[in-house]
Design a protein around this motif. Structure first.
Motif, PDB file in Angstrom:
ATOM      1  N   PRO A  36       0.818  -1.215   0.000  1.00 20.04           N
ATOM      2  CA  PRO A  36       0.000   0.000   0.000  1.00 20.04           C
ATOM      3  C   PRO A  36       0.849   1.261   0.000  1.00 20.04           C
ATOM      4  O   PRO A  36       1.986   1.266   0.478  1.00 20.04           O
ATOM      5  CB  PRO A  36      -0.818  -0.122   1.294  1.00 20.04           C
ATOM      6  CG  PRO A  36      -0.002  -1.016   2.167  1.00 20.04           C
ATOM      7  CD  PRO A  36       0.675  -1.982   1.245  1.00 20.04           C
ATOM      8  N   ALA A  37       0.268   2.344  -0.527  1.00 19.29           N
ATOM      9  CA  ALA A  37       0.932   3.655  -0.572  1.00 19.29           C
ATOM     10  C   ALA A  37       2.310   3.558  -1.220  1.00 19.29           C
ATOM     11  O   ALA A  37       3.265   4.203  -0.789  1.00 19.29           O
ATOM     12  CB  ALA A  37       1.043   4.250   0.830  1.00 19.29           C
ATOM     13  N   ALA A  38       2.406   2.764  -2.289  1.00 21.19           N
ATOM     14  CA  ALA A  38       3.700   2.491  -2.918  1.00 21.19           C
ATOM     15  C   ALA A  38       4.376   3.758  -3.411  1.00 21.19           C
ATOM     16  O   ALA A  38       5.597   3.911  -3.270  1.00 21.19           O
ATOM     17  CB  ALA A  38       3.524   1.506  -4.068  1.00 21.19           C
ATOM     18  N   PHE A  39       3.597   4.684  -3.971  1.00 24.45           N
ATOM     19  CA  PHE A  39       4.190   5.890  -4.547  1.00 24.45           C
ATOM     20  C   PHE A  39       4.425   6.973  -3.505  1.00 24.45           C
ATOM     21  O   PHE A  39       4.903   8.051  -3.848  1.00 24.45           O
ATOM     22  CB  PHE A  39       3.321   6.407  -5.691  1.00 24.45           C
ATOM     23  CG  PHE A  39       3.522   5.614  -6.952  1.00 24.45           C
ATOM     24  CD1 PHE A  39       4.455   6.009  -7.889  1.00 24.45           C
ATOM     25  CD2 PHE A  39       2.810   4.446  -7.170  1.00 24.45           C
ATOM     26  CE1 PHE A  39       4.669   5.264  -9.030  1.00 24.45           C
ATOM     27  CE2 PHE A  39       3.010   3.700  -8.321  1.00 24.45           C
ATOM     28  CZ  PHE A  39       3.942   4.101  -9.253  1.00 24.45           C
ATOM     29  N   LEU A  40       4.114   6.693  -2.277  1.00 26.52           N
ATOM     30  CA  LEU A  40       4.563   7.523  -1.174  1.00 26.52           C
ATOM     31  C   LEU A  40       5.763   6.883  -0.483  1.00 26.52           C
ATOM     32  O   LEU A  40       6.765   7.538  -0.212  1.00 26.52           O
ATOM     33  CB  LEU A  40       3.434   7.760  -0.176  1.00 26.52           C
ATOM     34  CG  LEU A  40       3.722   8.757   0.951  1.00 26.52           C
ATOM     35  CD1 LEU A  40       2.462   9.510   1.343  1.00 26.52           C
ATOM     36  CD2 LEU A  40       4.291   8.066   2.194  1.00 26.52           C
ATOM     37  N   LEU A  41       5.668   5.565  -0.254  1.00 27.65           N
ATOM     38  CA  LEU A  41       6.738   4.857   0.450  1.00 27.65           C
ATOM     39  C   LEU A  41       8.017   4.776  -0.382  1.00 27.65           C
ATOM     40  O   LEU A  41       9.121   4.896   0.160  1.00 27.65           O
ATOM     41  CB  LEU A  41       6.264   3.449   0.828  1.00 27.65           C
ATOM     42  CG  LEU A  41       5.150   3.374   1.870  1.00 27.65           C
ATOM     43  CD1 LEU A  41       4.693   1.925   2.065  1.00 27.65           C
ATOM     44  CD2 LEU A  41       5.618   3.958   3.199  1.00 27.65           C
ATOM     45  N   GLY A  42       7.886   4.568  -1.711  1.00 20.28           N
ATOM     46  CA  GLY A  42       9.071   4.474  -2.562  1.00 20.28           C
ATOM     47  C   GLY A  42       9.900   5.746  -2.543  1.00 20.28           C
ATOM     48  O   GLY A  42      11.100   5.719  -2.245  1.00 20.28           O
ATOM     49  N   PRO A  43       9.296   6.897  -2.858  1.00 22.26           N
ATOM     50  CA  PRO A  43      10.039   8.156  -2.768  1.00 22.26           C
ATOM     51  C   PRO A  43      10.530   8.457  -1.357  1.00 22.26           C
ATOM     52  O   PRO A  43      11.626   9.005  -1.194  1.00 22.26           O
ATOM     53  CB  PRO A  43       9.007   9.197  -3.225  1.00 22.26           C
ATOM     54  CG  PRO A  43       8.115   8.450  -4.148  1.00 22.26           C
ATOM     55  CD  PRO A  43       8.000   7.077  -3.543  1.00 22.26           C
ATOM     56  N   MET A  44       9.746   8.109  -0.331  1.00 22.46           N
ATOM     57  CA  MET A  44      10.187   8.351   1.039  1.00 22.46           C
ATOM     58  C   MET A  44      11.446   7.545   1.344  1.00 22.46           C
ATOM     59  O   MET A  44      12.409   8.067   1.920  1.00 22.46           O
ATOM     60  CB  MET A  44       9.076   7.990   2.039  1.00 22.46           C
ATOM     61  CG  MET A  44       9.432   8.332   3.481  1.00 22.46           C
ATOM     62  SD  MET A  44       8.046   8.069   4.629  1.00 22.46           S
ATOM     63  CE  MET A  44       8.057   6.279   4.740  1.00 22.46           C
ATOM     64  N   LEU A  45      11.462   6.272   0.937  1.00 19.34           N
ATOM     65  CA  LEU A  45      12.639   5.435   1.154  1.00 19.34           C
ATOM     66  C   LEU A  45      13.843   5.990   0.405  1.00 19.34           C
ATOM     67  O   LEU A  45      14.964   6.031   0.941  1.00 19.34           O
ATOM     68  CB  LEU A  45      12.349   4.002   0.701  1.00 19.34           C
ATOM     69  CG  LEU A  45      13.518   3.016   0.789  1.00 19.34           C
ATOM     70  CD1 LEU A  45      14.004   2.884   2.228  1.00 19.34           C
ATOM     71  CD2 LEU A  45      13.112   1.653   0.238  1.00 19.34           C
ATOM     72  N   THR A  46      13.643   6.449  -0.830  1.00 20.09           N
ATOM     73  CA  THR A  46      14.744   7.010  -1.616  1.00 20.09           C
ATOM     74  C   THR A  46      15.295   8.270  -0.955  1.00 20.09           C
ATOM     75  O   THR A  46      16.519   8.459  -0.874  1.00 20.09           O
ATOM     76  CB  THR A  46      14.264   7.342  -3.033  1.00 20.09           C
ATOM     77  OG1 THR A  46      13.649   6.193  -3.618  1.00 20.09           O
ATOM     78  CG2 THR A  46      15.435   7.765  -3.903  1.00 20.09           C
ATOM     79  N   ALA A  47      14.411   9.138  -0.482  1.00 16.69           N
ATOM     80  CA  ALA A  47      14.853  10.358   0.198  1.00 16.69           C
ATOM     81  C   ALA A  47      15.615  10.027   1.478  1.00 16.69           C
ATOM     82  O   ALA A  47      16.573  10.719   1.837  1.00 16.69           O
ATOM     83  CB  ALA A  47      13.643  11.243   0.512  1.00 16.69           C
ATOM     84  N   ILE A  48      15.207   8.961   2.156  1.00 15.16           N
ATOM     85  CA  ILE A  48      15.934   8.524   3.358  1.00 15.16           C
ATOM     86  C   ILE A  48      17.349   8.097   2.994  1.00 15.16           C
ATOM     87  O   ILE A  48      18.318   8.445   3.678  1.00 15.16           O
ATOM     88  CB  ILE A  48      15.175   7.370   4.048  1.00 15.16           C
ATOM     89  CG1 ILE A  48      13.878   7.872   4.666  1.00 15.16           C
ATOM     90  CG2 ILE A  48      16.042   6.719   5.131  1.00 15.16           C
ATOM     91  CD1 ILE A  48      12.984   6.773   5.211  1.00 15.16           C
ATOM     92  N   LEU A  49      17.478   7.334   1.904  1.00 14.40           N
ATOM     93  CA  LEU A  49      18.806   6.888   1.462  1.00 14.40           C
ATOM     94  C   LEU A  49      19.691   8.082   1.111  1.00 14.40           C
ATOM     95  O   LEU A  49      20.883   8.107   1.454  1.00 14.40           O
ATOM     96  CB  LEU A  49      18.667   5.949   0.257  1.00 14.40           C
ATOM     97  CG  LEU A  49      17.950   4.613   0.517  1.00 14.40           C
ATOM     98  CD1 LEU A  49      17.766   3.849  -0.792  1.00 14.40           C
ATOM     99  CD2 LEU A  49      18.729   3.771   1.529  1.00 14.40           C
ATOM    100  N   PHE A  50      19.128   9.073   0.445  1.00 15.57           N
ATOM    101  CA  PHE A  50      19.888  10.276   0.111  1.00 15.57           C
ATOM    102  C   PHE A  50      20.293  11.023   1.383  1.00 15.57           C
ATOM    103  O   PHE A  50      21.422  11.527   1.482  1.00 15.57           O
ATOM    104  CB  PHE A  50      19.063  11.201  -0.795  1.00 15.57           C
ATOM    105  CG  PHE A  50      19.189  10.881  -2.257  1.00 15.57           C
ATOM    106  CD1 PHE A  50      18.870   9.629  -2.760  1.00 15.57           C
ATOM    107  CD2 PHE A  50      19.611  11.853  -3.151  1.00 15.57           C
ATOM    108  CE1 PHE A  50      18.983   9.343  -4.101  1.00 15.57           C
ATOM    109  CE2 PHE A  50      19.733  11.582  -4.506  1.00 15.57           C
ATOM    110  CZ  PHE A  50      19.419  10.315  -4.979  1.00 15.57           C
TER     111      PHE A  50
END
Length: 360
Positions: free
Chosen positions: A33-47
């Motif tokens: 669920p909320a894939a297009f929120l969680l994906g960018p959130m995870l990427t921003a965390i990695l950055f």
């Protein structure tokens, strides 16, 4: 991040987008669920772990909040509201039971200082994960912890509901339908009207200083125009996914190295509290079956604490489920949390912090 040239920032934004999209698509096709929120959130965390902190402009976040608010207003269907009014006592009892349980668990987390008081209260709110995360930030809570608690709950609730549905109805496939990102036909007249409505919402929010003003005003406006037959809110899928991504980047940018280490440290306790809440809601669903004669699977999905959109997909995948009842209960809890959640969270957090200070 300071001292970046415009070309450097442009390159980093391009890289952030380039990495976010496949992660979000992967989550999406795994039915997370909320894939297009969680994906960018995870990427921003990695950055952010490399001290590369990219935050969308505040006006862009306001626009994304307005889009999210209109989307929530569409989920609050008139049929669901009618069913709530016909069985008001049952729905109020179900909502309050889940709310009391989540508040008690959050109080334990805050009292034992596992999670800061306000973050514990906001993070344990059983519904409207994106809205609660945005509201929590405006009320001064640690949005990193709130986001962790809210979206971990959404994922665990969805996975549990899918497994329970599969056990009750083995022949029912798990949700595999996926939205078309680029729609073949868009009601451009409705879309233009929707953009004008969003512009009005943003202008009003600048004059009325409310926490998460665009979000709350958009929900109220969306419900109001739903009774206007000549006005159809039109939110293309691409616009929704972009708005989710902006909010995800905004949240993820706050997970710097120290913050991430802290959230990983408290993760087991948060996981345990969410598991207890899911178990308690399972007991409540048994009560609906025992005393109100409701179908077991319908009762379980209705009482699941949050993730209304994912629950709707799971419920719609089986003809054995009373979908209107499920969505009416989820809608009732969503409405209650949006209206009373901020007030209850503030008061509960003050009480917990006062009691904690007395034991220092």
């Amino acid at each position: 991040m300071r001292g970046l040239t415009s070309s450097r920032q442009l390159f980093l934004w391009f890289a952030l987008t380039l990495i976010s999209v496949p992660i979000a698509l992967g989550f999406h096709y795994l039915s997370i669920p909320a894939a297009f929120l969680l994906g960018p959130m995870l990427t921003a965390i990695l950055f952010a772990q490399k001290n590369v902190v990219l935050k969308p402009h505040k006006h862009i976040i306001s626009f994304a909040q307005a889009v999210l608010g209109l989307m929530i207003s569409q989920a609050l269907s008139v049929n669901a509201l009618n069913q709530i009014s016909q069985h008001l006592g049952l729905f109020i009892g179900g909502v309050l039971s889940v709310l009391i349980a989540s508040t008690a668990l959050s109080a334990v987390l805050a009292y034992r200082r596992i999670v800061p008081g306000t973050a514990a209260i906001w993070g344990s709110s059983p519904g409207a994960a994106a809205a609660m995360t945005l509201l929590a930030q405006d009320y001064g809570a640690d949005v990193k912890i709130v986001a962790l608690m809210q979206y971990l709950r959404v994922i665990l609730v969805t996975l549990t509901a899918a497994m329970v549905t599969h056990l009750f109805v083995p022949s029912t496939p798990l949700p595999t339908e996926h939205a078309h990102f680029i729609e073949g036909h868009i009601d451009y007249e409705g879309f233009i009207k929707t953009l004008i409505l969003i512009a009005v919402i943003l202008l009003v929010s600048l004059r009325i200083k409310l926490p998460s003003g665009p979000l709350m005003l958009a929900i109220a406006s969306g419900l109001a125009v739903s009774y206007w037959h000549d006005f159809v809110i039109t939110l293309p899928q691409l616009l929704l996914l972009t708005s989710y991504s902006m909010i995800g980047w905004h949240i993820g940018s706050k997970f710097t190295g120290n913050a991430t280490r802290y959230t990983l440290k408290i993760l087991p306790n948060i996981f345990f509290s969410i598991t207890l809440l899911i178990g308690f809601c399972g007991v409540l669903s048994w009560g609906l079956v025992r005393y109100f004669g409701i179908d077991p699977l319908t009762a379980y999905l209705a009482m699941s604490p949050g993730g209304a959109d994912a629950i709707a997909i799971i419920a719609a995948s089986s003809h054995h489920i009373d979908l209107p009842f499920v969505m009416a209960m989820q809608t009732c809890r969503l409405l209650f949390m949006l209206i009373f959640g901020p007030m209850l969270a503030i008061q509960a957090a003050k009480l917990v912090e006062r009691r904690s200070s007395q034991h220092v």
